[in-house]
Design a protein around this motif. Structure first.
Motif, PDB file in Angstrom:
ATOM      1  N   ASN A 287       9.977   9.190  -0.907  1.00 26.77           N
ATOM      2  CA  ASN A 287       9.329  10.041   0.104  1.00 26.77           C
ATOM      3  C   ASN A 287       7.869   9.693   0.384  1.00 26.77           C
ATOM      4  O   ASN A 287       7.091  10.545   0.801  1.00 26.77           O
ATOM      5  N   THR A 288       7.479   8.466   0.104  1.00 27.10           N
ATOM      6  CA  THR A 288       6.140   7.992   0.479  1.00 27.10           C
ATOM      7  C   THR A 288       6.296   6.756   1.359  1.00 27.10           C
ATOM      8  O   THR A 288       7.236   5.976   1.191  1.00 27.10           O
TER       9      THR A 288
ATOM     10  N   PRO B 294      -5.719   8.423  -3.162  1.00 28.50           N
ATOM     11  CA  PRO B 294      -4.567   7.596  -2.810  1.00 28.50           C
ATOM     12  C   PRO B 294      -4.303   6.567  -3.905  1.00 28.50           C
ATOM     13  O   PRO B 294      -5.215   6.176  -4.641  1.00 28.50           O
ATOM     14  N   PRO B 295      -3.062   6.125  -4.027  1.00 34.84           N
ATOM     15  CA  PRO B 295      -2.738   5.143  -5.067  1.00 34.84           C
ATOM     16  C   PRO B 295      -3.436   3.810  -4.809  1.00 34.84           C
ATOM     17  O   PRO B 295      -3.711   3.447  -3.671  1.00 34.84           O
ATOM     18  N   ARG B 296      -3.706   3.095  -5.891  1.00 36.07           N
ATOM     19  CA  ARG B 296      -4.324   1.774  -5.781  1.00 36.07           C
ATOM     20  C   ARG B 296      -3.337   0.797  -5.147  1.00 36.07           C
ATOM     21  O   ARG B 296      -2.116   0.948  -5.304  1.00 36.07           O
TER      22      ARG B 296
ATOM     23  N   MET C  99       0.848  -1.171   0.000  1.00 42.85           N
ATOM     24  CA  MET C  99       0.000   0.000   0.000  1.00 42.85           C
ATOM     25  C   MET C  99       0.899   1.242   0.000  1.00 42.85           C
ATOM     26  O   MET C  99       1.931   1.244   0.653  1.00 42.85           O
ATOM     27  N   GLY C 100       0.459   2.258  -0.732  1.00 44.48           N
ATOM     28  CA  GLY C 100       1.173   3.528  -0.712  1.00 44.48           C
ATOM     29  C   GLY C 100       2.107   3.768  -1.876  1.00 44.48           C
ATOM     30  O   GLY C 100       2.617   4.877  -2.036  1.00 44.48           O
ATOM     31  N   LEU C 101       2.361   2.759  -2.686  1.00 42.91           N
ATOM     32  CA  LEU C 101       3.277   2.922  -3.817  1.00 42.91           C
ATOM     33  C   LEU C 101       2.658   3.866  -4.844  1.00 42.91           C
ATOM     34  O   LEU C 101       1.538   3.642  -5.301  1.00 42.91           O
ATOM     35  N   PRO C 102       3.377   4.948  -5.204  1.00 41.43           N
ATOM     36  CA  PRO C 102       2.812   5.902  -6.161  1.00 41.43           C
ATOM     37  C   PRO C 102       2.405   5.230  -7.473  1.00 41.43           C
ATOM     38  O   PRO C 102       3.049   4.270  -7.920  1.00 41.43           O
ATOM     39  N   GLU C 103       1.319   5.727  -8.042  1.00 40.88           N
ATOM     40  CA  GLU C 103       0.834   5.195  -9.327  1.00 40.88           C
ATOM     41  C   GLU C 103       1.935   5.266 -10.383  1.00 40.88           C
ATOM     42  O   GLU C 103       2.685   6.219 -10.437  1.00 40.88           O
ATOM     43  N   ARG C 104       2.002   4.232 -11.182  1.00 39.74           N
ATOM     44  CA  ARG C 104       2.935   4.092 -12.311  1.00 39.74           C
ATOM     45  C   ARG C 104       4.398   4.000 -11.914  1.00 39.74           C
ATOM     46  O   ARG C 104       5.280   4.055 -12.764  1.00 39.74           O
ATOM     47  N   ALA C 105       4.701   3.882 -10.621  1.00 42.25           N
ATOM     48  CA  ALA C 105       6.094   3.739 -10.188  1.00 42.25           C
ATOM     49  C   ALA C 105       6.684   2.434 -10.699  1.00 42.25           C
ATOM     50  O   ALA C 105       7.897   2.332 -10.905  1.00 42.25           O
ATOM     51  N   GLU C 106       5.832   1.443 -10.917  1.00 39.90           N
ATOM     52  CA  GLU C 106       6.303   0.122 -11.334  1.00 39.90           C
ATOM     53  C   GLU C 106       6.717   0.048 -12.792  1.00 39.90           C
ATOM     54  O   GLU C 106       7.376  -0.913 -13.206  1.00 39.90           O
TER      55      GLU C 106
ATOM     56  N   ARG D 181      -1.601  -3.801 -10.205  1.00 41.90           N
ATOM     57  CA  ARG D 181      -2.450  -2.906  -9.418  1.00 41.90           C
ATOM     58  C   ARG D 181      -3.853  -3.496  -9.374  1.00 41.90           C
ATOM     59  O   ARG D 181      -4.259  -4.209 -10.283  1.00 41.90           O
ATOM     60  N   ILE D 182      -4.596  -3.140  -8.335  1.00 43.55           N
ATOM     61  CA  ILE D 182      -6.005  -3.514  -8.268  1.00 43.55           C
ATOM     62  C   ILE D 182      -6.709  -2.767  -9.392  1.00 43.55           C
ATOM     63  O   ILE D 182      -6.601  -1.542  -9.465  1.00 43.55           O
TER      64      ILE D 182
END
Length: 149
Positions: free
Chosen positions: A82-83, A51-53, A1-8, A40-41
């Motif tokens: 920083n998240t 919040p990110p998925r 939980m908390g990983l910024p969107e599209r970071a992957e 991602r969900i």
């Protein structure tokens, strides 16, 4: 939980492997550690500021999964860009509902300084001095706490 969107990026499995090795280091993973699937969900487009998925991953070996969850519990504050990241086991909706019924009694246990753990699927273990108690329902725990005072 908390990983910024599209970071992957375009390879979520490779990203997840590197993320675990970097953020949870030092962690004892098996020689065959691999993330089998990561995604991602799925959901509707998110509104701005939402919040990110959740980012879900499946590791090949259950021992690696247990090591990841143990390392995350031990570190507590895990940061990526920083998240704050949080790691949780992925349970079915039914198991989540069963476990959710224990929320109020777990708060009471924390207030009393009692050590507890949730066992799969939804059983509560409480360490009370030299004895260990097991409960299958939140009502049983509540009654025990009322008697204990």
């Amino acid at each position: 939980m908390g990983l910024p969107e599209r970071a992957e990026g375009s390879s979520p499995e490779d990203f997840a492997e590197q993320l675990i090795k970097r953020t949870l280091a030092p962690i004892a993973l098996s020689a065959s550690f691999a993330v089998e699937r990561a995604h991602r969900i799925p959901t509707r487009p998110l509104p701005p500021g939402a919040p990110p998925r959740p980012f879900i991953l499946k590791v090949l070996n259950y021992r690696d999964r247990d090591a990841i969850l143990a390392a995350a519990r031990k570190l507590k504050d895990i940061q990526f860009d920083n998240t704050r990241l949080s790691f949780y086991p992925d349970f079915s909706t039914e198991v989540q509902k069963q476990r959710g019924q224990f929320i109020s009694v777990k708060a009471r246990l924390r207030e009393k300084g009692l050590v507890y753990a949730m066992l799969y699927p939804a059983r509560l273990r409480i360490q009370d001095g030299d004895s260990t108690k097991f409960f299958s329902t939140h009502e049983e725990v509540s009654e025990w706490l009322d008697r204990k005072g």
